[in-house]
Design a protein around this motif. Structure first.
Motif, PDB file in Angstrom:
ATOM      1  N   ASN A   1       0.926  -1.071  -0.040  1.00 12.39           N
ATOM      2  CA  ASN A   1      -0.049   0.025   0.088  1.00 12.39           C
ATOM      3  C   ASN A   1       0.867   1.278  -0.093  1.00 12.39           C
ATOM      4  OD1 ASN A   1      -2.433   1.258   0.114  1.00 12.39           O
ATOM      5  ND2 ASN A   1      -2.290   1.766   2.242  1.00 12.39           N
ATOM      6  N   SER A   2       1.958   1.274   0.786  1.00 14.01           N
ATOM      7  CA  SER A   2       2.730   2.575   0.635  1.00 14.01           C
ATOM      8  C   SER A   2       3.602   2.562  -0.410  1.00 14.01           C
ATOM      9  CB  SER A   2       3.821   2.260   2.032  1.00 14.01           C
ATOM     10  OG  SER A   2       4.560   1.308   2.110  1.00 14.01           O
ATOM     11  N   LYS A   3       4.035   1.532  -1.019  1.00  9.38           N
ATOM     12  CA  LYS A   3       4.715   1.632  -2.440  1.00  9.38           C
ATOM     13  C   LYS A   3       3.554   1.925  -3.443  1.00  9.38           C
ATOM     14  CE  LYS A   3       7.829  -2.479  -2.220  1.00  9.38           C
ATOM     15  NZ  LYS A   3       8.091  -3.707  -2.774  1.00  9.38           N
ATOM     16  N   GLU A   4       2.356   1.696  -3.406  1.00  7.70           N
ATOM     17  CA  GLU A   4       1.388   2.478  -4.258  1.00  7.70           C
ATOM     18  C   GLU A   4       1.164   3.689  -4.064  1.00  7.70           C
ATOM     19  OE1 GLU A   4      -2.123   0.282  -4.935  1.00  7.70           O
ATOM     20  OE2 GLU A   4      -1.067  -1.014  -6.227  1.00  7.70           O
ATOM     21  N   ILE A   5       1.166   4.114  -2.780  1.00  6.18           N
ATOM     22  CA  ILE A   5       0.953   5.612  -2.290  1.00  6.18           C
ATOM     23  C   ILE A   5       2.256   6.690  -2.794  1.00  6.18           C
ATOM     24  CG2 ILE A   5       0.851   7.411  -0.445  1.00  6.18           C
ATOM     25  CD1 ILE A   5      -0.764   5.083   1.027  1.00  6.18           C
ATOM     26  N   GLN A   6       3.419   5.824  -2.529  1.00  7.90           N
ATOM     27  CA  GLN A   6       4.581   6.537  -3.155  1.00  7.90           C
ATOM     28  C   GLN A   6       4.591   6.969  -4.741  1.00  7.90           C
ATOM     29  OE1 GLN A   6       7.232   7.906  -1.526  1.00  7.90           O
ATOM     30  NE2 GLN A   6       8.380   8.495  -3.545  1.00  7.90           N
ATOM     31  N   LEU A   7       4.196   5.848  -5.445  1.00  4.88           N
ATOM     32  CA  LEU A   7       4.127   5.733  -6.921  1.00  4.88           C
ATOM     33  C   LEU A   7       3.009   6.871  -7.218  1.00  4.88           C
ATOM     34  CD1 LEU A   7       4.391   2.140  -7.815  1.00  4.88           C
ATOM     35  CD2 LEU A   7       6.106   3.877  -8.422  1.00  4.88           C
ATOM     36  N   GLN A   8       1.823   6.944  -6.475  1.00  2.00           N
ATOM     37  CA  GLN A   8       0.745   7.950  -6.900  1.00  2.00           C
ATOM     38  C   GLN A   8       1.455   9.351  -6.597  1.00  2.00           C
ATOM     39  OE1 GLN A   8      -2.127   6.890  -4.001  1.00  2.00           O
ATOM     40  NE2 GLN A   8      -2.582   4.668  -5.108  1.00  2.00           N
ATOM     41  N   PHE A   9       2.066   9.486  -5.422  1.00  4.99           N
ATOM     42  CA  PHE A   9       2.792  10.808  -5.276  1.00  4.99           C
ATOM     43  C   PHE A   9       3.829  11.227  -6.203  1.00  4.99           C
ATOM     44  CE2 PHE A   9       6.463  12.973  -2.525  1.00  4.99           C
ATOM     45  CZ  PHE A   9       5.802  14.061  -2.683  1.00  4.99           C
ATOM     46  N   GLU A  10       4.741  10.140  -6.468  1.00  2.91           N
ATOM     47  CA  GLU A  10       5.588  10.625  -7.804  1.00  2.91           C
ATOM     48  C   GLU A  10       4.830  10.964  -9.124  1.00  2.91           C
ATOM     49  OE1 GLU A  10       8.271   7.347  -7.893  1.00  2.91           O
ATOM     50  OE2 GLU A  10       8.994   7.646  -6.019  1.00  2.91           O
ATOM     51  N   GLY A  11       3.938  10.244  -9.404  1.00  2.00           N
ATOM     52  CA  GLY A  11       2.994  10.486 -10.362  1.00  2.00           C
ATOM     53  C   GLY A  11       2.520  11.954 -10.595  1.00  2.00           C
ATOM     54  N   PHE A  12       1.826  12.357  -9.209  1.00  2.00           N
ATOM     55  CA  PHE A  12       1.106  13.710  -8.868  1.00  2.00           C
ATOM     56  C   PHE A  12       2.509  14.665  -9.266  1.00  2.00           C
ATOM     57  CE2 PHE A  12       1.751  16.911  -5.782  1.00  2.00           C
ATOM     58  CZ  PHE A  12       0.820  17.973  -6.170  1.00  2.00           C
TER      59      PHE A  12
ATOM     60  N   ARG B   1      -6.589  12.873  -2.015  1.00  2.00           N
ATOM     61  CA  ARG B   1      -5.168  12.502  -1.960  1.00  2.00           C
ATOM     62  C   ARG B   1      -4.486  13.415  -2.560  1.00  2.00           C
ATOM     63  NH1 ARG B   1      -3.829   6.343  -2.089  1.00  2.00           N
ATOM     64  NH2 ARG B   1      -5.489   6.675  -0.301  1.00  2.00           N
ATOM     65  N   VAL B   2      -4.547  14.036  -3.620  1.00  2.00           N
ATOM     66  CA  VAL B   2      -3.757  15.016  -4.221  1.00  2.00           C
ATOM     67  C   VAL B   2      -3.581  16.148  -3.211  1.00  2.00           C
ATOM     68  CG1 VAL B   2      -3.717  16.951  -6.056  1.00  2.00           C
ATOM     69  CG2 VAL B   2      -4.143  14.503  -6.753  1.00  2.00           C
ATOM     70  N   GLU B   3      -4.675  16.710  -2.435  1.00  2.00           N
ATOM     71  CA  GLU B   3      -4.279  17.724  -1.535  1.00  2.00           C
ATOM     72  C   GLU B   3      -3.494  17.381  -0.659  1.00  2.00           C
ATOM     73  OE1 GLU B   3      -8.236  19.194  -0.338  1.00  2.00           O
ATOM     74  OE2 GLU B   3      -9.205  19.208  -2.214  1.00  2.00           O
ATOM     75  N   SER B   4      -3.776  16.015  -0.087  1.00  2.00           N
ATOM     76  CA  SER B   4      -2.650  15.441   0.951  1.00  2.00           C
ATOM     77  C   SER B   4      -1.168  15.653   0.314  1.00  2.00           C
ATOM     78  CB  SER B   4      -2.974  14.028   1.294  1.00  2.00           C
ATOM     79  OG  SER B   4      -4.231  14.035   1.925  1.00  2.00           O
ATOM     80  N   PHE B   5      -1.087  15.271  -0.945  1.00  5.66           N
ATOM     81  CA  PHE B   5       0.142  15.530  -1.493  1.00  5.66           C
ATOM     82  C   PHE B   5       0.790  16.737  -1.529  1.00  5.66           C
ATOM     83  CE2 PHE B   5      -0.674  11.416  -4.115  1.00  5.66           C
ATOM     84  CZ  PHE B   5      -0.065  10.696  -3.393  1.00  5.66           C
ATOM     85  N   VAL B   6       0.030  17.860  -1.843  1.00 15.27           N
ATOM     86  CA  VAL B   6       0.469  19.490  -1.991  1.00 15.27           C
ATOM     87  C   VAL B   6       0.877  19.690  -0.540  1.00 15.27           C
ATOM     88  CG1 VAL B   6      -0.510  21.552  -2.465  1.00 15.27           C
ATOM     89  CG2 VAL B   6      -1.073  19.565  -3.770  1.00 15.27           C
ATOM     90  N   SER B   7      -0.313  19.382   0.381  1.00 17.53           N
ATOM     91  CA  SER B   7       0.163  19.587   1.741  1.00 17.53           C
ATOM     92  C   SER B   7       1.292  19.256   2.417  1.00 17.53           C
ATOM     93  CB  SER B   7      -0.895  19.251   2.951  1.00 17.53           C
ATOM     94  OG  SER B   7      -0.690  19.208   4.129  1.00 17.53           O
ATOM     95  N   PHE B   8       1.891  17.699   2.100  1.00 15.44           N
ATOM     96  CA  PHE B   8       2.988  17.210   2.516  1.00 15.44           C
ATOM     97  C   PHE B   8       4.230  18.185   1.786  1.00 15.44           C
ATOM     98  CE2 PHE B   8       6.460  14.398   1.460  1.00 15.44           C
ATOM     99  CZ  PHE B   8       6.915  14.066   2.726  1.00 15.44           C
TER     100      PHE B   8
END
Length: 271
Positions: free
Chosen positions: A4-15, A56-63
């Motif tokens: 799950n964390s790998k998928e989230i990391q890949l989503q984050f990198e895609g963003f 989820r994108v908002e969470s990425f931006v916040s981070f």
């Protein structure tokens, strides 16, 4: 790192790798927020389970903002209410180099249809034809951004010690764009052509790819770049899964792997 964390990391990198929908000028008087992205960041922010893509994108931006020295978040997802009626929500108010900014975050997928509208902006629509770029820009300009100036927002700004005359309103608007398969590419004057990530094709035309392999990512994984070491589907099983979605009038984002190993993103549409 869990799956799950790998998928989230890949989503984050895609963003992170998704370009802004426009870069040089403002569109509909909307200015893009500028800040330095550290593309090598490992994501270790908080993610809620079953979060929809926009949140989820908002969470990425916040981070990312929290890792940016020039930025300080003051408040996020602030609901503006008149008694028990919610008038709207402010995505983020932050300080950038001590200048207050009201930031709205948008991440969209649009398909080019020359038959819709009369100009570059109006030709881009949602995969299921339910929304459009022009509708979103109008909503931002006429509904979302003006909430800042509502009398019901004044107590929040006072609490944050912000003079409304000094606040800048900007957007972080990223998008993946898709053009019709084997047709003339649209001209880009206002929008960023680097946002084009693939093509779209009608369900009835899929047979020309019968020697290819396919993958149907979950909605959250639409953010990801194509990964090659996955369980690819051959044509018949893929077609069966697509038929079910098409009957529901749902246009899925898919990954395509050609016999030569080249990969592409594409939407299958029912319309």
């Amino acid at each position: 790192m869990s799956l799950n964390s790998k998928e989230i990391q890949l989503q984050f990198e895609g963003f992170l790798n998704t370009p802004k929908l426009w870069t040089t000028t403002s569109v509909y008087t909307l200015k893009q927020f500028k800040f330095e992205l550290k593309n090598t960041l490992p994501f270790n922010g908080n993610i809620l389970k079953n979060q929809r893509l926009g949140k989820r994108v908002e969470s990425f931006v916040s981070f990312v903002l929290n890792q940016t020295d020039s930025c300080k978040i003051l408040i996020e997802n602030a609901q503006i209410q008149n008694n028990k009626t919610t008038l709207g929500e402010l995505d983020c108010i932050l300080l950038q180099n001590n200048t207050p900014v009201h930031l709205e975050v948008i991440y969209k997928f649009y398909l080019y249809d020359k038959t819709v509208g009369k100009n570059e902006i109006e030709h881009w629509i949602g995969p299921n034809r339910k929304d459009s770029l022009v509708a979103k820009l109008n909503k931002l300009k006429e509904k979302q951004l003006p909430i800042l100036f509502s009398s019901f927002t004044k107590p929040l700004l006072k609490k944050l010690n912000i003079d409304i005359a000094t606040i800048h309103q900007q957007v972080l608007f990223k998008a993946q764009l898709f053009t019709p398969y084997n047709k003339e590419k649209p001209k880009f004057n206002l929008l960023n052509k680097e946002c084009v990530k693939g093509f779209y094709i009608h369900y009835n035309q899929l047979s020309q790819f019968n020697d290819c392999k396919f993958y149907i990512p979950t909605k959250l994984n639409w953010l990801q770049e194509i990964r090659v070491p996955i369980r690819w589907l051959t044509y018949e099983p893929f077609l069966h899964k697509i038929e079910i979605l098409i009957q529901q009038k749902t246009a899925p984002l898919c990954w395509l792997k050609h016999p030569n190993g080249n990969t592409e993103k594409f939407f299958v549409v029912w319309w």
